[in-house]
Design a protein around this motif. Structure first.
Motif, PDB file in Angstrom:
ATOM      1  N   VAL A  65      31.739 -41.535 -17.724  1.00 52.45           N
ATOM      2  CA  VAL A  65      31.561 -42.426 -18.873  1.00 52.45           C
ATOM      3  C   VAL A  65      32.886 -42.467 -19.618  1.00 52.45           C
ATOM      4  O   VAL A  65      33.371 -41.429 -20.092  1.00 52.45           O
ATOM      5  N   ASP A  66      33.471 -43.653 -19.684  1.00 54.75           N
ATOM      6  CA  ASP A  66      34.799 -43.837 -20.287  1.00 54.75           C
ATOM      7  C   ASP A  66      35.812 -42.847 -19.702  1.00 54.75           C
ATOM      8  O   ASP A  66      36.623 -42.269 -20.427  1.00 54.75           O
ATOM      9  N   GLY A  67      35.729 -42.640 -18.389  1.00 53.68           N
ATOM     10  CA  GLY A  67      36.662 -41.764 -17.697  1.00 53.68           C
ATOM     11  C   GLY A  67      36.321 -40.291 -17.778  1.00 53.68           C
ATOM     12  O   GLY A  67      36.919 -39.475 -17.083  1.00 53.68           O
ATOM     13  N   ARG A  68      35.365 -39.930 -18.611  1.00 51.80           N
ATOM     14  CA  ARG A  68      34.961 -38.524 -18.757  1.00 51.80           C
ATOM     15  C   ARG A  68      33.922 -38.189 -17.700  1.00 51.80           C
ATOM     16  O   ARG A  68      32.919 -38.890 -17.546  1.00 51.80           O
ATOM     17  N   HIS A  69      34.146 -37.103 -16.991  1.00 49.64           N
ATOM     18  CA  HIS A  69      33.218 -36.673 -15.954  1.00 49.64           C
ATOM     19  C   HIS A  69      31.954 -36.105 -16.589  1.00 49.64           C
ATOM     20  O   HIS A  69      32.003 -35.150 -17.363  1.00 49.64           O
ATOM     21  N   ILE A  70      30.818 -36.703 -16.258  1.00 49.85           N
ATOM     22  CA  ILE A  70      29.531 -36.249 -16.761  1.00 49.85           C
ATOM     23  C   ILE A  70      28.906 -35.256 -15.803  1.00 49.85           C
ATOM     24  O   ILE A  70      28.215 -34.337 -16.199  1.00 49.85           O
ATOM     25  N   GLY A  71      29.150 -35.448 -14.505  1.00 47.69           N
ATOM     26  CA  GLY A  71      28.575 -34.587 -13.484  1.00 47.69           C
ATOM     27  C   GLY A  71      27.707 -35.390 -12.545  1.00 47.69           C
ATOM     28  O   GLY A  71      27.914 -36.590 -12.359  1.00 47.69           O
ATOM     29  N   GLY A  72      26.705 -34.730 -11.993  1.00 48.75           N
ATOM     30  CA  GLY A  72      25.789 -35.372 -11.068  1.00 48.75           C
ATOM     31  C   GLY A  72      24.502 -35.775 -11.761  1.00 48.75           C
ATOM     32  O   GLY A  72      24.414 -35.812 -12.994  1.00 48.75           O
ATOM     33  N   CYS A  73      23.496 -36.044 -10.982  1.00 48.11           N
ATOM     34  CA  CYS A  73      22.214 -36.519 -11.509  1.00 48.11           C
ATOM     35  C   CYS A  73      21.572 -35.494 -12.434  1.00 48.11           C
ATOM     36  O   CYS A  73      21.124 -35.839 -13.532  1.00 48.11           O
ATOM     37  N   ASP A  74      21.504 -34.249 -12.019  1.00 53.60           N
ATOM     38  CA  ASP A  74      20.878 -33.219 -12.860  1.00 53.60           C
ATOM     39  C   ASP A  74      21.608 -33.084 -14.191  1.00 53.60           C
ATOM     40  O   ASP A  74      20.980 -32.930 -15.243  1.00 53.60           O
ATOM     41  N   ASP A  75      22.938 -33.159 -14.154  1.00 49.27           N
ATOM     42  CA  ASP A  75      23.730 -33.087 -15.382  1.00 49.27           C
ATOM     43  C   ASP A  75      23.432 -34.282 -16.290  1.00 49.27           C
ATOM     44  O   ASP A  75      23.307 -34.138 -17.505  1.00 49.27           O
ATOM     45  N   LEU A  76      23.345 -35.469 -15.688  1.00 47.46           N
ATOM     46  CA  LEU A  76      23.041 -36.683 -16.434  1.00 47.46           C
ATOM     47  C   LEU A  76      21.674 -36.584 -17.107  1.00 47.46           C
ATOM     48  O   LEU A  76      21.534 -36.890 -18.304  1.00 47.46           O
ATOM     49  N   LEU A  77      20.664 -36.151 -16.356  1.00 44.08           N
ATOM     50  CA  LEU A  77      19.316 -36.043 -16.908  1.00 44.08           C
ATOM     51  C   LEU A  77      19.245 -34.997 -18.023  1.00 44.08           C
ATOM     52  O   LEU A  77      18.587 -35.215 -19.042  1.00 44.08           O
ATOM     53  N   ALA A  78      19.949 -33.889 -17.850  1.00 45.75           N
ATOM     54  CA  ALA A  78      19.975 -32.853 -18.884  1.00 45.75           C
ATOM     55  C   ALA A  78      20.658 -33.373 -20.150  1.00 45.75           C
ATOM     56  O   ALA A  78      20.189 -33.120 -21.265  1.00 45.75           O
ATOM     57  N   LEU A  79      21.741 -34.106 -19.981  1.00 48.74           N
ATOM     58  CA  LEU A  79      22.444 -34.689 -21.122  1.00 48.74           C
ATOM     59  C   LEU A  79      21.541 -35.665 -21.859  1.00 48.74           C
ATOM     60  O   LEU A  79      21.489 -35.682 -23.093  1.00 48.74           O
ATOM     61  N   ASP A  80      20.800 -36.460 -21.107  1.00 49.56           N
ATOM     62  CA  ASP A  80      19.887 -37.420 -21.718  1.00 49.56           C
ATOM     63  C   ASP A  80      18.770 -36.705 -22.472  1.00 49.56           C
ATOM     64  O   ASP A  80      18.448 -37.053 -23.608  1.00 49.56           O
ATOM     65  N   ARG A  81      18.168 -35.685 -21.860  1.00 45.73           N
ATOM     66  CA  ARG A  81      17.093 -34.926 -22.511  1.00 45.73           C
ATOM     67  C   ARG A  81      17.570 -34.263 -23.804  1.00 45.73           C
ATOM     68  O   ARG A  81      16.812 -34.145 -24.768  1.00 45.73           O
ATOM     69  N   ALA A  82      18.829 -33.840 -23.813  1.00 51.74           N
ATOM     70  CA  ALA A  82      19.394 -33.161 -24.993  1.00 51.74           C
ATOM     71  C   ALA A  82      19.815 -34.155 -26.075  1.00 51.74           C
ATOM     72  O   ALA A  82      20.252 -33.744 -27.146  1.00 51.74           O
ATOM     73  N   GLY A  83      19.716 -35.456 -25.774  1.00 52.17           N
ATOM     74  CA  GLY A  83      20.093 -36.458 -26.756  1.00 52.17           C
ATOM     75  C   GLY A  83      21.573 -36.781 -26.806  1.00 52.17           C
ATOM     76  O   GLY A  83      22.033 -37.475 -27.713  1.00 52.17           O
ATOM     77  N   GLY A  84      22.313 -36.323 -25.795  1.00 52.53           N
ATOM     78  CA  GLY A  84      23.755 -36.532 -25.812  1.00 52.53           C
ATOM     79  C   GLY A  84      24.240 -37.752 -25.058  1.00 52.53           C
ATOM     80  O   GLY A  84      25.397 -38.154 -25.217  1.00 52.53           O
TER      81      GLY A  84
END
Length: 85
Positions: free
Chosen positions: A59-78
């Protein structure tokens, strides 16, 4: 809106889940086909710090990770604040 890139390959349920989340949120994203041995896969590995799995999400060049990382970030509200750019 932030620039979202997702490196994927065929028949990958994690890729499909990550893509589905972005679609559900109405987020525009660039899907880059990255099968093993491709230039896109090499780019994903380099930009992710050596991760060899897909999807790899940025996202905007920043590495978020894989699917599990994405879902965890979403669950945390980030995720939503990142997507606002």
């Amino acid at each position: 809106m932030a620039k979202v890139e997702i490196f994927v390959q065929d028949f990958c349920p994690y890729c499909a889940r990550a893509v589905a989340l972005f679609r559900q949120k109405g987020v525009a994203f660039e899907e880059k086909y990255a099968p093993n041995g491709s230039a896109n896969r090499d780019e994903a590995i380099k930009r992710s710090g050596g991760r060899t799995t897909v999807p790899q999400i940025f996202v905007d060049g920043r590495h978020i990770g894989g699917c599990d990382d994405l879902l965890a970030l979403d669950r945390a509200g980030g995720l939503d604040p990142l997507l606002q750019g």
